[in-house]
Design a protein around this motif. Structure first.
Motif, PDB file in Angstrom:
ATOM      1  N   LEU A  72       0.815  -1.211   0.000  1.00 12.17           N
ATOM      2  CA  LEU A  72       0.000   0.000   0.000  1.00 12.17           C
ATOM      3  C   LEU A  72       0.853   1.268   0.000  1.00 12.17           C
ATOM      4  O   LEU A  72       0.507   2.257  -0.650  1.00 12.17           O
ATOM      5  CB  LEU A  72      -0.922   0.008   1.217  1.00 12.17           C
ATOM      6  N   ALA A  73       1.951   1.255   0.737  1.00 14.39           N
ATOM      7  CA  ALA A  73       2.750   2.465   0.930  1.00 14.39           C
ATOM      8  C   ALA A  73       3.559   2.850  -0.307  1.00 14.39           C
ATOM      9  O   ALA A  73       3.666   4.042  -0.618  1.00 14.39           O
ATOM     10  CB  ALA A  73       3.680   2.289   2.129  1.00 14.39           C
ATOM     11  N   ALA A  74       4.140   1.889  -0.993  1.00 12.25           N
ATOM     12  CA  ALA A  74       5.004   2.224  -2.130  1.00 12.25           C
ATOM     13  C   ALA A  74       4.245   2.960  -3.235  1.00 12.25           C
ATOM     14  O   ALA A  74       4.698   4.025  -3.680  1.00 12.25           O
ATOM     15  CB  ALA A  74       5.702   0.971  -2.659  1.00 12.25           C
ATOM     16  N   PRO A  75       3.091   2.475  -3.697  1.00 10.16           N
ATOM     17  CA  PRO A  75       2.402   3.249  -4.736  1.00 10.16           C
ATOM     18  C   PRO A  75       1.845   4.579  -4.227  1.00 10.16           C
ATOM     19  O   PRO A  75       1.791   5.555  -4.978  1.00 10.16           O
ATOM     20  CB  PRO A  75       1.277   2.319  -5.215  1.00 10.16           C
ATOM     21  N   ALA A  76       1.464   4.645  -2.949  1.00 15.69           N
ATOM     22  CA  ALA A  76       0.984   5.915  -2.387  1.00 15.69           C
ATOM     23  C   ALA A  76       2.113   6.936  -2.365  1.00 15.69           C
ATOM     24  O   ALA A  76       1.910   8.112  -2.700  1.00 15.69           O
ATOM     25  CB  ALA A  76       0.414   5.699  -0.988  1.00 15.69           C
ATOM     26  N   ALA A  77       3.321   6.496  -1.974  1.00 12.06           N
ATOM     27  CA  ALA A  77       4.475   7.395  -1.962  1.00 12.06           C
ATOM     28  C   ALA A  77       4.781   7.888  -3.373  1.00 12.06           C
ATOM     29  O   ALA A  77       4.996   9.091  -3.584  1.00 12.06           O
ATOM     30  CB  ALA A  77       5.695   6.681  -1.370  1.00 12.06           C
ATOM     31  N   LEU A  78       4.782   6.981  -4.327  1.00 15.12           N
ATOM     32  CA  LEU A  78       5.055   7.356  -5.715  1.00 15.12           C
ATOM     33  C   LEU A  78       4.020   8.369  -6.199  1.00 15.12           C
ATOM     34  O   LEU A  78       4.375   9.402  -6.782  1.00 15.12           O
ATOM     35  CB  LEU A  78       5.040   6.105  -6.597  1.00 15.12           C
ATOM     36  N   ARG A  79       2.757   8.107  -5.938  1.00 14.53           N
ATOM     37  CA  ARG A  79       1.673   9.012  -6.362  1.00 14.53           C
ATOM     38  C   ARG A  79       1.780  10.370  -5.678  1.00 14.53           C
ATOM     39  O   ARG A  79       1.491  11.399  -6.283  1.00 14.53           O
ATOM     40  CB  ARG A  79       0.318   8.363  -6.059  1.00 14.53           C
ATOM     41  N   ALA A  80       2.218  10.395  -4.420  1.00 10.92           N
ATOM     42  CA  ALA A  80       2.360  11.651  -3.675  1.00 10.92           C
ATOM     43  C   ALA A  80       3.654  12.385  -4.022  1.00 10.92           C
ATOM     44  O   ALA A  80       3.845  13.526  -3.613  1.00 10.92           O
ATOM     45  CB  ALA A  80       2.315  11.375  -2.172  1.00 10.92           C
ATOM     46  N   GLY A  81       4.551  11.714  -4.757  1.00 11.70           N
ATOM     47  CA  GLY A  81       5.802  12.342  -5.163  1.00 11.70           C
ATOM     48  C   GLY A  81       6.839  12.419  -4.052  1.00 11.70           C
ATOM     49  O   GLY A  81       7.645  13.344  -4.012  1.00 11.70           O
ATOM     50  N   VAL A  82       6.818  11.415  -3.153  1.00 11.53           N
ATOM     51  CA  VAL A  82       7.768  11.382  -2.045  1.00 11.53           C
ATOM     52  C   VAL A  82       8.450  10.014  -2.002  1.00 11.53           C
ATOM     53  O   VAL A  82       8.022   9.075  -2.656  1.00 11.53           O
ATOM     54  CB  VAL A  82       7.075  11.695  -0.690  1.00 11.53           C
ATOM     55  N   GLY A  83       9.497   9.913  -1.196  1.00 15.14           N
ATOM     56  CA  GLY A  83      10.246   8.667  -1.090  1.00 15.14           C
ATOM     57  C   GLY A  83       9.524   7.617  -0.255  1.00 15.14           C
ATOM     58  O   GLY A  83       8.715   7.937   0.611  1.00 15.14           O
ATOM     59  N   PHE A  84       9.867   6.362  -0.512  1.00 13.65           N
ATOM     60  CA  PHE A  84       9.334   5.213   0.227  1.00 13.65           C
ATOM     61  C   PHE A  84      10.462   4.559   1.015  1.00 13.65           C
ATOM     62  O   PHE A  84      11.549   4.341   0.483  1.00 13.65           O
ATOM     63  CB  PHE A  84       8.729   4.190  -0.740  1.00 13.65           C
ATOM     64  N   VAL A  85      10.187   4.242   2.282  1.00 15.20           N
ATOM     65  CA  VAL A  85      11.165   3.590   3.154  1.00 15.20           C
ATOM     66  C   VAL A  85      10.506   2.366   3.789  1.00 15.20           C
ATOM     67  O   VAL A  85       9.495   2.502   4.474  1.00 15.20           O
ATOM     68  CB  VAL A  85      11.646   4.556   4.263  1.00 15.20           C
ATOM     69  N   PRO A  86      11.063   1.169   3.566  1.00 15.52           N
ATOM     70  CA  PRO A  86      10.489  -0.014   4.202  1.00 15.52           C
ATOM     71  C   PRO A  86      10.957  -0.181   5.648  1.00 15.52           C
ATOM     72  O   PRO A  86      12.122   0.047   5.956  1.00 15.52           O
ATOM     73  CB  PRO A  86      11.012  -1.167   3.342  1.00 15.52           C
TER      74      PRO A  86
END
Length: 184
Positions: A72-86
């Motif tokens: 859920l977080a990775a595509p939301a981050a991409l759509r929001a234009g911010v980085g993703f951290v696992p």
């Protein structure tokens, strides 16, 4: 998103979450989100809603909690234009990490994040699929703060209200919001 659009999305998402009785053990009603993920309209709507929360709360990074939180977080981050951290279970990340132990119903567990992936000045939105007892969310909040980053909020697809995770997490969240798209 208008109130009518939010309600329509909630109905769509609920219709795509399958209840699986007695999984992973007798007496547990598991909330399976794989039918939701298989539906591009539902998954797309969920991604948009989560990305909107990231933007609204000024996130500069999104943390996804292992494992369904990654989805859920990775595509939301991409759509929001911010980085993703696992944020992963202990021992799964190479290199220098920060670790945080937390209590489970029967024992303890530990999660980790790469030490260099979060920094002072970052505003982090935590995204997960379900808020149950709140242990993993609480531990991730501690990790983010230990890294020197700020918390923009915690967003979940589904909150299991009867498990009182909100009561555990709110004191640790402080002024940051807890956003549950659906509460049961």
């Amino acid at each position: 998103m208008t109130a009518v659009e939010q309600e329509a999305l909630k109905d769509l998402l609920l219709a795509r979450i399958r209840d699986v009785p007695d999984y992973p053990k007798p007496g547990v009603l598991f909330k399976d989100i794989t039918p939701l993920l298989a539906d591009p309209v539902a998954f797309g709507g969920l991604t948009e809603a989560l990305a909107e929360l990231c933007v609204r709360h000024g996130a500069t990074k999104v943390v996804g909690l292992e494992a369904r939180g990654f989805i859920l977080a990775a595509p939301a981050a991409l759509r929001a234009g911010v980085g993703f951290v696992p944020v992963r279970k202990a021992g799964k990340l190479p290199g220098a990490t920060l670790a945080q132990a937390y209590e489970l119903e029967y024992g303890t567990a530990e999660i980790e994040v790469h030490a260099e992936d979060l920094a002072p000045g970052d505003r982090v939105m935590i995204i997960d699929d379900v808020l149950a007892t709140g242990g993993t969310a609480e531990a991730s909040l501690e990790l983010i703060r230990r890294a020197g980053a700020g918390v923009a909020g915690l967003a979940v697809l589904l909150e299991l209200g009867f498990l009182s995770g909100r009561d555990r997490v709110l004191p640790v969240l402080g002024e940051a919001p807890l956003e549950a798209l659906i509460t049961v």
